[in-house]
Design a protein around this motif. Structure first.
Motif, short mmCIF file in Angstrom:
data_model
loop_
_atom_site.label_atom_id
_atom_site.label_comp_id
_atom_site.label_asym_id
_atom_site.label_seq_id
_atom_site.Cartn_x
_atom_site.Cartn_y
_atom_site.Cartn_z
N SER A 74 33.32 34.43 91.13
CA SER A 74 34.16 33.31 91.59
C SER A 74 35.62 33.72 91.52
O SER A 74 35.98 34.66 90.81
N PRO A 75 36.51 33.02 92.26
CA PRO A 75 37.93 33.41 92.33
C PRO A 75 38.75 32.96 91.13
O PRO A 75 39.73 32.22 91.26
N TRP A 95 34.74 38.35 94.46
CA TRP A 95 36.16 38.00 94.51
C TRP A 95 36.96 39.01 93.68
O TRP A 95 36.56 39.38 92.58
N GLN A 128 29.09 41.58 97.36
CA GLN A 128 30.30 40.82 97.69
C GLN A 128 30.77 40.08 96.45
O GLN A 128 30.01 39.84 95.52
N ARG A 153 38.14 37.36 98.86
CA ARG A 153 36.68 37.49 98.93
C ARG A 153 36.39 38.78 99.68
O ARG A 153 36.76 38.91 100.85
#
Length: 233
Positions: A49-50, A92, A90, A82
Motif C-alpha cells: 500500500s502507498p 507501491w 507490483q 504504483r
C-alpha cells in the motif's frame, strides 16, 4: 501507435544504443506504463500500500527497471508510485527511489543524488544518468564526474591489488577481481607493468570533449587527460 507503446519503443531503442557492457543497459523494462529506473535502494521498498506501514513485498535493487502505473500522495505529503517490477510483481514505491527520462527535472534530482554519493555509489548512479538522460543539458557535468570517480577508483584499486597480489606477475593484476564491478559499469583501466598501477583510460572525458567541445567541463577534461593525477594520491 498508442503514446505509451511509442514511449516504450523509443526508450528500448535508446537503451540498445547505450554502453554494451552496462548491466543497466542489458535489462528490459516491464511492459506498459512509464519507464523508470531505481536509483536509491535505500528508499526502494516495494509495498502493498502507498504508506510506510504497508507490507513489504521486496527491496528492489539499484539500476532495476520498473514501470510507473499511477501515483498517490499520503497524508504526510510523500508521493508513492504504483509500479510494476515484473509481469507478476507490483506494488507501491516512494517517488524518490526512481527516476524517469520523461519526468521533468528527474535529471536534476539524480545529479543531486550523484553529488551526495561517494566512491562506487557515485559511479553507478552516474552510469544510470548517462544511460538514461541522453539529451540532458547536465550530461557534460556528469561525464566529468564519472571520469573523476573512475580516476579515484584507479588509485584504490592499485592500493588494494598491491596489498593482495604483491609480487605476482602482471596477468594476476589484469585479472584482479576488484576490476569486475567497474567493468560492468563500462569503465576500463590501463595497467602500468613497471609501477604496478592502474589508470583510468579516460573514455568519459574523451566523449565529453568530442560531444561538448565548447563546454567548461570539456576544458577541465582536457586538463585531466593531459595531466592525470598520480594513482597513489
Amino acid at each position: 501507435m498508442y503514446p505509451h507503446k511509442l514511449t516504450v519503443l523509443l526508450t528500448t531503442i535508446l537503451f540498445s544504443c547505450c554502453f554494451e557492457l552496462s548491466v543497466f543497459a542489458q535489462q528490459m523494462p516491464p511492459k506498459g506504463g512509464r519507464i523508470a529506473v531505481v536509483v536509491d535502494e535505500r528508499l526502494s521498498a516495494l509495498r502493498l500500500s502507498p504508506d510506510f506501514s504497508g507490507g513489504l513485498i521486496r527491496r528492489v535493487g539499484r539500476g532495476r527497471f520498473v514501470t510507473i502505473r499511477g501515483s498517490r500522495r499520503n497524508p504526510d505529503g510523500i508521493v508513492f508510485y504504483r509500479v510494476s517490477v515484473s509481469t507478476r510483481t507490483q506494488g507501491w514505491m516512494q517517488r524518490e527511489a526512481v527516476v524517469s527520462a520523461i519526468q521533468r527535472d528527474d535529471d536534476k534530482r539524480l545529479l543531486t543524488l550523484i553529488l551526495n554519493s561517494t566512491e562506487f555509489d557515485r559511479i553507478t548512479r552516474a552510469r544510470i544518468f548517462l544511460d538514461l538522460f541522453a539529451r540532458s543539458s547536465l550530461r557534460p557535468r556528469v561525464l566529468l564526474l564519472f571520469g573523476e570517480a573512475a580516476e579515484e577508483a584507479a588509485a584504490r584499486l592499485t592500493r588494494d591489488a598491491v596489498r593482495r597480489l604483491g609480487a605476482l606477475d602482471f596477468t594476476h593484476y589484469l585479472n584482479y577481481v576488484g576490476l569486475d564491478r567497474y567493468n560492468r559499469q563500462g569503465i576500463r583501466f590501463t595497467f602500468d607493468r613497471a609501477t604496478k598501477r592502474f589508470h583510468y583510460d579516460g573514455a568519459a572525458w574523451k566523449e565529453l570533449i568530442r560531444r561538448y567541445p565548447g563546454s567548461i567541463e570539456a576544458t577541465t577534461a582536457r586538463q585531466r587527460l593531459a595531466n592525470p593525477k598520480p594513482t597513489d594520491e
